[in-house]
Design a protein around this motif. Structure first.
Motif, PDB file in Angstrom:
ATOM      1  N   GLU A 200       0.823  -1.209   0.000  1.00 26.19           N
ATOM      2  CA  GLU A 200       0.000   0.000   0.000  1.00 26.19           C
ATOM      3  C   GLU A 200       0.857   1.258   0.000  1.00 26.19           C
ATOM      4  O   GLU A 200       0.545   2.244  -0.677  1.00 26.19           O
ATOM      5  CB  GLU A 200      -0.929  -0.017   1.216  1.00 26.19           C
ATOM      6  CG  GLU A 200      -1.954   1.098   1.234  1.00 26.19           C
ATOM      7  CD  GLU A 200      -2.890   0.999   2.422  1.00 26.19           C
ATOM      8  OE1 GLU A 200      -3.754   1.893   2.576  1.00 26.19           O
ATOM      9  OE2 GLU A 200      -2.763   0.016   3.192  1.00 26.19           O
ATOM     10  N   THR A 201       1.958   1.228   0.752  1.00 24.43           N
ATOM     11  CA  THR A 201       2.875   2.375   0.765  1.00 24.43           C
ATOM     12  C   THR A 201       3.483   2.602  -0.608  1.00 24.43           C
ATOM     13  O   THR A 201       3.571   3.746  -1.100  1.00 24.43           O
ATOM     14  CB  THR A 201       3.974   2.147   1.811  1.00 24.43           C
ATOM     15  OG1 THR A 201       3.375   1.973   3.090  1.00 24.43           O
ATOM     16  CG2 THR A 201       4.917   3.331   1.869  1.00 24.43           C
ATOM     17  N   LEU A 202       3.925   1.525  -1.291  1.00 20.91           N
ATOM     18  CA  LEU A 202       4.524   1.667  -2.616  1.00 20.91           C
ATOM     19  C   LEU A 202       3.514   2.168  -3.642  1.00 20.91           C
ATOM     20  O   LEU A 202       3.863   2.963  -4.527  1.00 20.91           O
ATOM     21  CB  LEU A 202       5.116   0.321  -3.051  1.00 20.91           C
ATOM     22  CG  LEU A 202       6.423  -0.084  -2.350  1.00 20.91           C
ATOM     23  CD1 LEU A 202       6.789  -1.513  -2.690  1.00 20.91           C
ATOM     24  CD2 LEU A 202       7.548   0.847  -2.733  1.00 20.91           C
ATOM     25  N   ASN A 203       2.279   1.728  -3.552  1.00 26.81           N
ATOM     26  CA  ASN A 203       1.265   2.233  -4.473  1.00 26.81           C
ATOM     27  C   ASN A 203       1.028   3.729  -4.279  1.00 26.81           C
ATOM     28  O   ASN A 203       0.838   4.473  -5.246  1.00 26.81           O
ATOM     29  CB  ASN A 203      -0.038   1.467  -4.282  1.00 26.81           C
ATOM     30  CG  ASN A 203       0.037   0.052  -4.831  1.00 26.81           C
ATOM     31  OD1 ASN A 203       0.761  -0.211  -5.803  1.00 26.81           O
ATOM     32  ND2 ASN A 203      -0.683  -0.874  -4.218  1.00 26.81           N
ATOM     33  N   GLY A 204       1.041   4.175  -3.027  1.00 21.74           N
ATOM     34  CA  GLY A 204       0.906   5.600  -2.781  1.00 21.74           C
ATOM     35  C   GLY A 204       2.087   6.391  -3.302  1.00 21.74           C
ATOM     36  O   GLY A 204       1.928   7.466  -3.890  1.00 21.74           O
ATOM     37  N   MET A 205       3.298   5.866  -3.107  1.00 25.34           N
ATOM     38  CA  MET A 205       4.484   6.545  -3.634  1.00 25.34           C
ATOM     39  C   MET A 205       4.480   6.529  -5.157  1.00 25.34           C
ATOM     40  O   MET A 205       4.984   7.461  -5.802  1.00 25.34           O
ATOM     41  CB  MET A 205       5.734   5.884  -3.086  1.00 25.34           C
ATOM     42  CG  MET A 205       5.892   6.018  -1.568  1.00 25.34           C
ATOM     43  SD  MET A 205       7.285   5.095  -0.893  1.00 25.34           S
ATOM     44  CE  MET A 205       8.642   6.028  -1.583  1.00 25.34           C
ATOM     45  N   LYS A 206       3.931   5.470  -5.759  1.00 25.61           N
ATOM     46  CA  LYS A 206       3.879   5.388  -7.216  1.00 25.61           C
ATOM     47  C   LYS A 206       2.956   6.464  -7.783  1.00 25.61           C
ATOM     48  O   LYS A 206       3.250   7.071  -8.831  1.00 25.61           O
ATOM     49  CB  LYS A 206       3.392   3.998  -7.635  1.00 25.61           C
ATOM     50  CG  LYS A 206       3.400   3.748  -9.141  1.00 25.61           C
ATOM     51  CD  LYS A 206       3.011   2.316  -9.429  1.00 25.61           C
ATOM     52  CE  LYS A 206       3.011   2.079 -10.935  1.00 25.61           C
ATOM     53  NZ  LYS A 206       1.998   2.894 -11.602  1.00 25.61           N
ATOM     54  N   SER A 207       1.824   6.728  -7.109  1.00 23.55           N
ATOM     55  CA  SER A 207       0.943   7.799  -7.579  1.00 23.55           C
ATOM     56  C   SER A 207       1.620   9.159  -7.473  1.00 23.55           C
ATOM     57  O   SER A 207       1.466  10.010  -8.363  1.00 23.55           O
ATOM     58  CB  SER A 207      -0.350   7.785  -6.764  1.00 23.55           C
ATOM     59  OG  SER A 207      -0.085   8.049  -5.404  1.00 23.55           O
TER      60      SER A 207
END
Length: 721
Positions: A200-207
């Motif tokens: 979930e953290t990586l998906n947020g950083m990806k956005s």
């Protein structure tokens, strides 16, 4: 990042001692020797909320208490919000610390926000050094760096085909560890060998990375690439440790499980740091606190009421025990003195001693015995009486902290109080101390009386027996309000508000007595409002309006007090200064009081006349040279027009020598009132013929007519002479 000691100021505090307020902490931006202590009667938990001068990212807090007032446990919350105050911010728990002493302790914190809440959970145990169980803060320094808000743009994610290929490989049975994972391609990390929180953290950083690509922020992309690689490695390590932890628990290898648990907590703290740094969606979930339900809120209120009742019962039992102990000591002393006197008496008959005059000796001994009995029973009210016993628990600690002694005052003051019956209510020491030359002693005596009135009263003042207590508290308040020290003046305001409320103002206090007291205090508070500035003035104005909320209060008393200095005295006509020539602060204070009375209590023609307000106060102030006075006068007229109606508009139309622009502004304000109330705006130019004509004498107020009649009678008497 540029970390430094950040400044802050206090915005809320649930409990503070009057000698060490929480505002002292706001001044110690780079370390100060001032400190904060909670109140001696504080209800735990105690909370302090501070606000930073800018949005910051916390690293740690340096905190220490006083030597004798330690902190058993404190919870630290970080609050953040895009707008609003400290009540609108959302808080999340970011740290806890136990046993804080006078030696500074560094508490590690993680989070970004604009507010910091310190919640003191437990009350310290009472000790000779800390008899009231208070907590304190001697040092409070915050190490952080300034941060700004990131604007999130909602953009579509661009995915490649790598995620579908990875899914196919996993479905074919290939272990996830053998798949070649890279961090530079466009994937959503759905099938990566990492834990769910890291995904979930990586998906947020990806956005956030996609947004940076759109605006071509290559510096941010460089940092994001490096941080995403680190978060991915942390996620893989967490995933492996969780699997190994499950095997260790299954094997009952608890030593290995403890070691893995500690490593897991450290890795999760590192990952949470990146969540807070980039403010991902997971970070928003972490900082959002669940609001309590209505049942939980009511349950908490019941708990607070129960705790307050228990504290009051405990204090009452303590006072009863101390009173029994005092009476026992007094009885022992009386018995001891009685035995000494009885041993000194010669019981030999006078005829055996040959003494023919035994009566004189008996009279002398009887007189001496009576003097000793008076001294033992404390029958001298000017030295010690029952009021001193009631206030002993409240007055002695405050006098000890003040450090000064109570000096003697002229006996005429105490005799006057004794004749009125007030001396035995608060005791000779309190009345003597409030007249002392030392301001610390006066402040201690005033605070002791306030604490006595706020706590449960003795039984002798209950059930309709509080009239003497009410009158004594009003006399004490009058002395406090005349004091030049601002803190004593504020305590006097609190005593006045407490005295006008039950149980001090009981059923035996008639409405006539209440209005008589209000008539005495209204001119004093009006004078104070026109002398003070800023917050002291606001507090005085709020207290003045609050005391007139009493059901038996007559608001006309306050209106008449505002007319002081605005009406000509027939005995001294040359000393009169018209309202439009008086200083701004005097006229402004009276206009603000009348405007607040109209907005708060409305208009009652039985208590005061609207013509008095218009002709004595509002109309002359329209010709004042200060613009703010003229604007306040317009607001007063508009408030009167809201309740009275067309009579006020007729009076306004008949004003002469008024500037056309100001008169137009006044009529426009009256039209706005009609529009707000949904009333039809009267056409005064066309419809004046339908309005009955009024003489000039009819438009004058009753007060002006009375003054004019007195002046004519005085001129007539002079002409006869």
């Amino acid at each position: 990042m540029n970390y430094n000691w950040v400044p802050f100021h206090i915005v809320a505090c649930s409990s503070e001692d009057f000698t060490t307020p929480a505002d002292y902490l706001s001044t110690q931006q780079y370390g100060s020797q001032r400190a904060w202590e909670c109140s001696r009667t504080a209800d735990f938990p105690v909370e302090i909320i501070l606000r930073f001068h800018t949005r910051v990212q916390l690293d740690h807090v340096l905190i220490a208490s006083k030597l004798d007032k330690i902190i058993p446990k404190v919870d630290i919350y970080i609050g953040d919000g895009l707008n609003g105050g400290f009540n609108d911010a959302e808080y999340r728990k970011t740290g806890t610390q136990l046993q804080i002493h006078n030696k500074p302790i560094q508490v590690k914190l993680i989070g970004i926000g604009s507010f910091l809440k310190l919640r003191f959970i437990e009350k310290p145990k009472r000790s000779p050094q800390n008899p009231y169980g208070q907590v304190s803060i001697q040092i409070l320094k915050i190490w952080a760096c300034a941060r700004s808000y990131n604007i999130n743009d909602h953009t579509e994610e661009v995915f490649g085909n790598k995620d579908n290929i990875d899914k196919l490989l996993i479905d074919l049975g290939i272990p996830v560890d053998m798949i070649n994972w890279f961090e530079d391609d466009d994937r959503n990390f759905q099938y990566a060998p990492i834990d769910d929180d890291s995904r979930e953290t990586l998906n947020g950083m990806k956005s956030i990375r996609d947004q940076a690509r759109q605006v071509e922020d290559f510096e941010a992309l460089k940092e994001l690439k490096k941080d995403m690689r680190l978060v991915f490695e942390i996620g893989k390590e967490i995933w492996k440790i969780k699997r190994e932890l499950g095997f260790a628990v299954a094997k009952e290898d608890y030593l290995r499980a403890m070691e893995l648990r500690n490593r897991l907590k450290k890795l999760e703290q590192k990952r949470d740091f990146y969540d807070a740094l980039y403010e991902t969606a997971r970070y928003v979930k972490m900082i959002s606190l669940k609001r309590p339900t209505t049942a939980e809120y009511l349950r908490h209120l019941e708990y607070l009421d129960r705790q307050e009742q228990l504290n009051a019962d405990e204090l009452r039992r303590q006072r009863e025990l101390e009173e029994l102990h005092r009476r026992r000591l007094l009885k022992e002393e009386q018995d001891k003195i009685g035995m000494q006197i009885e041993n000194k008496i010669d019981k030999t008959p006078w005829w055996d001693k040959g003494d023919r005059k035994p009566i004189k000796k008996d009279k002398k001994k009887k007189k001496k015995e009576e003097d000793d009995e008076l001294q033992v029973n404390f029958n001298n009210p000017f030295a010690f009486n029952e009021g001193d016993v009631d206030l002993e628990l409240y007055l002695n600690p405050l006098l000890n902290s003040a450090g000064d002694k109570i000096t003697d005052i002229p006996l005429e003051i105490l005799r006057r109080l004794h004749q009125l019956g007030y001396l035995t209510v608060f005791g000779a020491r309190a009345w003597t101390g409030i007249h002392s030359e030392s301001w610390r002693v006066r402040e201690a005596c005033a605070q002791a009386v306030l604490n006595f009135l706020e706590m449960p009263l003795p039984d002798k003042y209950l059930n309709g027996k509080s009239k003497k207590l009410f009158l004594a508290s009003m006399e004490f308040t009058k002395i406090c309000l005349d004091d030049k020290i601002l803190s004593i003046f504020f305590i006097g305001l609190k005593i006045l508000s407490t005295g006008l409320a039950p149980p001090v103002c009981g059923t035996d206090v008639s409405p006539a007595i209440v209005n008589k007291v209000l008539k005495e205090f209204s001119p004093i508070l009006v004078e104070k409002i026109q002398e003070l500035n800023f917050r002291a003035r606001e507090i005085s104005l709020h207290s003045l309006l609050s005391i007139f909320r009493h059901p038996a209060a007559n608001v006309g008393i306050l209106i008449n007090a505002c007319f002081d200095k605005l009406v000509m005295d027939p005995n001294f006509p040359k000393l009169f200064v018209p309202p439009d020539k008086q200083p701004t602060r005097i006229v402004q204070a009276r206009l603000e009081i009348v405007l607040n009375v109209l907005q708060t209590f409305g208009y009652d023609e039985k208590q005061y006349s609207h013509q008095d307000v218009f002709f004595i106060l509002a109309l002359p102030c329209l010709f004042h040279q200060a613009n703010e006075i003229r604007l306040l006068s317009i607001e007063v007229i508009a408030a009167l027009y809201q309740f009275v109606g067309v009579d006020i508009r007729v009076m306004v139309e008949q004003i002469e020598n008024l500037k056309p622009g100001l008169k137009g502004q006044l009529l426009q304000r009256l039209d706005q009132v009609d529009h707000d109330l949904g009333r039809q705006i009267p056409e005064m130019e066309k419809g004046l013929s339908s309005v009955p004509e009024q003489d000039e004498d009819d438009l004058q107020s009753s007060l002006l007519k009375k003054k004019k009649a007195e002046q004519q009678q005085e001129d007539l008497s002079k002409s006869k002479k």
